[in-house]
Design an enzyme around this catalytic site. Structure first.
Site, short mmCIF file in Angstrom:
data_model
loop_
_atom_site.label_atom_id
_atom_site.label_comp_id
_atom_site.label_asym_id
_atom_site.label_seq_id
_atom_site.Cartn_x
_atom_site.Cartn_y
_atom_site.Cartn_z
NE ARG A 89 -2.56 1.07 3.55
CZ ARG A 89 -3.29 0.88 4.64
NH1 ARG A 89 -4.57 0.53 4.53
NH2 ARG A 89 -2.77 1.00 5.84
CE LYS A 113 -2.16 4.73 6.86
NZ LYS A 113 -3.24 5.43 7.57
CD GLU A 143 -11.94 6.05 5.29
OE1 GLU A 143 -11.30 5.04 5.56
OE2 GLU A 143 -11.49 6.97 4.58
N1 PLP Z 1 -9.25 4.61 7.00
C1 PLP Z 1 -8.33 5.56 7.19
C2 PLP Z 1 -8.59 6.92 6.68
C3 PLP Z 1 -7.13 5.26 7.86
O1 PLP Z 1 -6.20 6.20 8.03
C4 PLP Z 1 -6.93 3.96 8.36
C5 PLP Z 1 -5.71 3.63 9.09
O2 PLP Z 1 -4.72 3.28 8.53
C6 PLP Z 1 -7.92 2.99 8.12
C7 PLP Z 1 -9.06 3.36 7.44
C8 PLP Z 1 -7.73 1.57 8.56
O3 PLP Z 1 -6.77 0.95 7.75
P1 PLP Z 1 -5.82 -0.19 8.31
O4 PLP Z 1 -6.68 -1.32 8.72
O5 PLP Z 1 -4.93 -0.53 7.16
O6 PLP Z 1 -5.08 0.39 9.46
#
Ligand code: PLP
Length: 287
Positions: A50, A149, A182
């Site tokens: 990612r 991200k 989310e």
């Molecule tokens: N959504 C956002 C905006 C995030 O910053 C995160 C954290 O990383 C997540 C969802 C959850 O993703 P992950 O399970 O990869 O930590």
């Protein structure tokens, strides 16, 4: 505490970057949050994939092969003698001129921080969290893809501040059409009549590593699992709601916009998935 900073391991007090770094000036960069369980780095390959995809999308060249960065991350954990930890990997565009143009940024900065994890309090998992939907919306996927991200987390910070103001634990973020996307740093799932739903990422969610692990687990355990758009209404009338994320793992939601979810206690399917998730965190990692 040792911090990896572009080629060296330095003491925390010396881990500083330039005020001309475009990560600082413009949020120009990408990052990852990763967890270490009992000495195992959980889903490191997925996090690195990612990170490199996010960097590619914004045309940021990470000056290491994935395998090298994997070694650096493992070494940072080892040097700090951590068994249970949270890792933050940051790649910023690096120092350049004051202008927006990144061509003056010659050397991207790569930072790896690993520190002992401040776990969410146990009672939060037992009682569940409360959510409030925020008026700030997730940016549209055609503007800055939420799958990147990036260091631009203003959307998420603004919704988190709204949740703080509403006196609840976390925010529910919608997209510009009003579909649920989310939380501020977690993905959302709902359960209705035994079927588990999570929004497709194209609506405006990060493709969470925990989200994907839970989708796989749910299917493996024989639940019907669907990635479909839903609205706040569907969340209000769901039997169960839960959030997933690297920091939160799997956490039940018991109230949304002052509507009680189900019977106001963490649901059966949520609790089942949390216990199954905890079984894989220590066995699916890189040592
Ligand atoms: N959504 C956002 C905006 C995030 O910053 C995160 C954290 O990383 C997540 C969802 C959850 O993703 P992950 O399970 O990869 O930590």
């Amino acid at each position: 505490q040792w911090i990896y900073l572009s080629g060296e391991y330095v003491d925390k007090s010396e881990a500083v970057v330039s005020v001309y770094d475009h990560g600082f000036l413009y949020g120009d960069g990408v990052f990852e949050g990763i967890r270490v369980y009992d000495g195992n780095i959980f889903k490191l390959e997925e996090h690195l994939n990612r990170l490199y995809d996010s960097a590619k999308s914004i045309m940021l060249h990470i000056p290491y092969e994935k395998e090298e960065l994997e070694q650096i991350i493992a070494e940072t954990v080892r040097k700090n003698q951590l068994e249970t930890a949270y890792i933050r990997v940051v790649v910023s565009r690096g120092a350049g001129n004051l202008g927006l143009d990144p061509t003056s940024c010659i050397e991207p900065r790569v930072v790896v921080i690993a520190e002992a994890l401040a776990l969410f309090p146990k009672e939060l998992y037992e009682r569940g969290v409360r959510l409030a939907s925020a008026s700030s919306r997730r940016n549209r996927p055609d503007i800055l893809p939420p799958q990147v991200k990036s260091l631009n987390y203003l959307n998420n910070i603004l919704v988190k501040m709204e949740a703080n103001q509403a006196g609840v634990d976390e925010a529910l973020m919608l997209n510009d059409q009003g579909y649920v996307t989310e939380g501020s740093a977690d993905n959302i799932f709902i359960v209705k009549n035994g079927t588990i739903y999570t929004p497709p990422v194209y609506l405006g969610a990060l493709e969470g590593i925990t989200r994907n692990a839970i989708i796989d687990l749910a299917e493996e355990k024989g639940y019907e699992m669907k990635q479909e758009p839903f609205t706040r209404h569907d969340v209000y009338v769901a039997d169960e709601v839960f959030l997933t994320g690297t920091a939160a793992e799997v956490i039940a939601v018991v109230e949304v916009d002052q509507r009680q979810v189900g019977d106001g206690k963490p649901g059966v399917i949520t609790s089942h998935l949390l216990s199954e998730f905890r079984k894989i965190t220590t066995t699916d990692g890189v040592q």
